[in-house]
Design a protein around this motif. Structure first.
Motif, short mmCIF file in Angstrom:
data_model
loop_
_atom_site.label_atom_id
_atom_site.label_comp_id
_atom_site.label_asym_id
_atom_site.label_seq_id
_atom_site.Cartn_x
_atom_site.Cartn_y
_atom_site.Cartn_z
N GLN A 37 2.09 0.42 -17.10
CA GLN A 37 2.09 -0.87 -17.80
C GLN A 37 3.40 -1.61 -17.65
OE1 GLN A 37 0.74 0.78 -21.59
NE2 GLN A 37 -1.05 -0.55 -21.47
N ARG A 43 -9.04 4.39 -21.49
CA ARG A 43 -7.90 4.10 -20.60
C ARG A 43 -8.15 2.86 -19.74
NH1 ARG A 43 -7.16 10.42 -18.93
NH2 ARG A 43 -5.92 11.02 -20.74
N LYS A 44 -9.42 2.64 -19.39
CA LYS A 44 -9.74 1.48 -18.54
C LYS A 44 -9.46 0.15 -19.22
CE LYS A 44 -13.23 3.69 -15.64
NZ LYS A 44 -14.65 3.99 -15.58
N LYS A 45 -9.25 0.21 -20.53
CA LYS A 45 -8.89 -1.03 -21.22
C LYS A 45 -7.47 -1.47 -20.82
CE LYS A 45 -11.52 0.04 -25.39
NZ LYS A 45 -11.31 0.65 -26.72
N SER A 46 -6.63 -0.50 -20.46
CA SER A 46 -5.25 -0.89 -20.16
C SER A 46 -4.82 -0.65 -18.71
CB SER A 46 -4.28 -0.17 -21.11
OG SER A 46 -4.58 1.19 -21.19
N ILE A 47 -5.55 0.18 -17.96
CA ILE A 47 -5.19 0.42 -16.57
C ILE A 47 -6.46 0.46 -15.69
CG2 ILE A 47 -3.02 1.65 -17.02
CD1 ILE A 47 -4.55 4.29 -16.75
N ASP A 48 -6.26 0.41 -14.36
CA ASP A 48 -7.40 0.49 -13.43
C ASP A 48 -7.45 1.87 -12.76
OD1 ASP A 48 -8.22 -2.06 -13.96
OD2 ASP A 48 -7.29 -2.96 -12.19
N LYS A 54 -3.14 -2.60 -14.34
CA LYS A 54 -4.30 -3.51 -14.34
C LYS A 54 -4.15 -4.57 -13.26
CE LYS A 54 -7.86 -3.92 -17.38
NZ LYS A 54 -8.53 -2.86 -16.70
N ASP A 55 -5.22 -4.77 -12.50
CA ASP A 55 -5.30 -5.79 -11.44
C ASP A 55 -4.36 -5.55 -10.26
OD1 ASP A 55 -7.26 -7.20 -12.87
OD2 ASP A 55 -5.69 -8.19 -14.07
N SER A 56 -3.85 -4.33 -10.12
CA SER A 56 -3.01 -4.03 -8.96
C SER A 56 -3.85 -4.16 -7.68
CB SER A 56 -2.47 -2.61 -9.06
OG SER A 56 -2.02 -2.17 -7.80
N ARG A 112 -5.37 -0.85 -5.52
CA ARG A 112 -6.65 -0.16 -5.67
C ARG A 112 -7.55 -0.41 -4.47
NH1 ARG A 112 -11.44 -0.30 -10.04
NH2 ARG A 112 -11.40 -2.53 -9.69
#
Ligand code: ARG
Length: 262
Positions: free
Chosen positions: A93, A110-115, A223-225, A228
């Motif tokens: 984060q 966890r998917k709420k804050s990371i991918d 998130k949104d990196s 992926r």
């Protein structure tokens, strides 16, 4: 007037150049765009652990081999940071890490804050206890103090079992120590990891418990990196080419190295 236009153009060009350079850095976590910084919790053999046998204190394991393979395909240097499991999501984060590989399960929470990438390996929870304890299922843990890793899905699982006292600890090795010292009566951890600890601690045993809920390991990103989309095709290629199977045999197979001591 001409002068003003000249300066305006010059300023705009400079701004554009800065923008372009920033946009070209895919890492985010690292200033050098050719370096990928991975954060892990190297207390999890055979996924990741410090190799004390070589004297180099190098972090090795299944996850590390996958990360090395991916970094090589992306023509990037791989840098590995070792932090407590509970600090991995914050590391993403705050963009201190470009990605996390730590046998991490892609949970809805966890998917709420990371991918997450696709799942690359599956595992099941087990109860680890002193030999002869005969703790076969969740119900048998009633009234017991149970060690779990802080921030893990096992901590959540333990809290969901009625009547048990969960004791969250930072490192897996600490958990094993607590068990051996009798300060907790059981541990909940994943089968593949439990297997290694039992091999080096013959006074312990483990029993697999039926899996409830989420399991498996995936690579985590901020998130949104945009990483992926780069990692997933390489993971897919590793699965179809047999590379993944080769690494599974290397780290989880019969001849897999047993890390020394708890
Ligand atoms: N799979 C579990 C989870 O995601 C445990 C992972 C622990 N990993 C570690 N490197 N200690 O919560």
């Amino acid at each position: 007037m001409k002068r003003l236009r000249f300066w305006l153009t010059a300023c705009l060009t400079a701004l554009l150049a800065v923008g372009l350079v920033t946009a070209c850095n895919p890492g985010g976590g690292s200033s050098d765009s050719n370096t990928l910084t991975m954060a892990t919790s190297a207390d999890y053999p055979p996924y990741e652990f410090v190799d004390s046998s070589s004297g180099s204190q190098e972090i090795v394991g299944f996850d590390v081999d996958i990360a090395k393979y991916i970094a090589e395909k992306l023509e990037s240097e791989l840098k590995i940071d070792n932090v407590d499991f509970n600090g991995l999501i914050p590391a993403l984060q705050s963009k201190r890490a470009d990605f996390v590989m730590a046998g991490m399960t892609p949970t809805a929470e966890r998917k709420k804050s990371i991918d997450f990438s696709a799942i690359y390996y599956n595992a099941q929870n087990t109860i680890v206890a002193k030999k002869g304890s005969n703790l076969m299922n969740a119900e048998s843990l009633t009234g017991k103090t149970v060690g779990v890793q802080l921030g893990s899905i096992q901590e959540t699982a333990a809290k969901d079992i009625k009547g048990i006292q969960a004791k969250p600890l930072n490192r897996i090795s600490e958990m094993v120590q607590e068990l051996k010292a009798g300060r907790v009566e059981a541990l909940i951890m994943e089968d593949t990891v439990a297997k290694g600890f039992i091999a080096s601690n013959p006074d312990l045993e483990f029993n697999t418990i039926p899996s409830t809920g989420e399991s498996g390991s995936a690579i985590a990103f901020p998130k949104d990196s945009e990483l992926r989309a780069k990692f997933d095709p390489i993971l897919a290629e590793m699965k179809s080419s047999g590379k993944m199977e080769e690494l599974i045999a290397k780290w989880f197979g019969e001849d897999a190295p047993v890390p020394k001591k708890s």
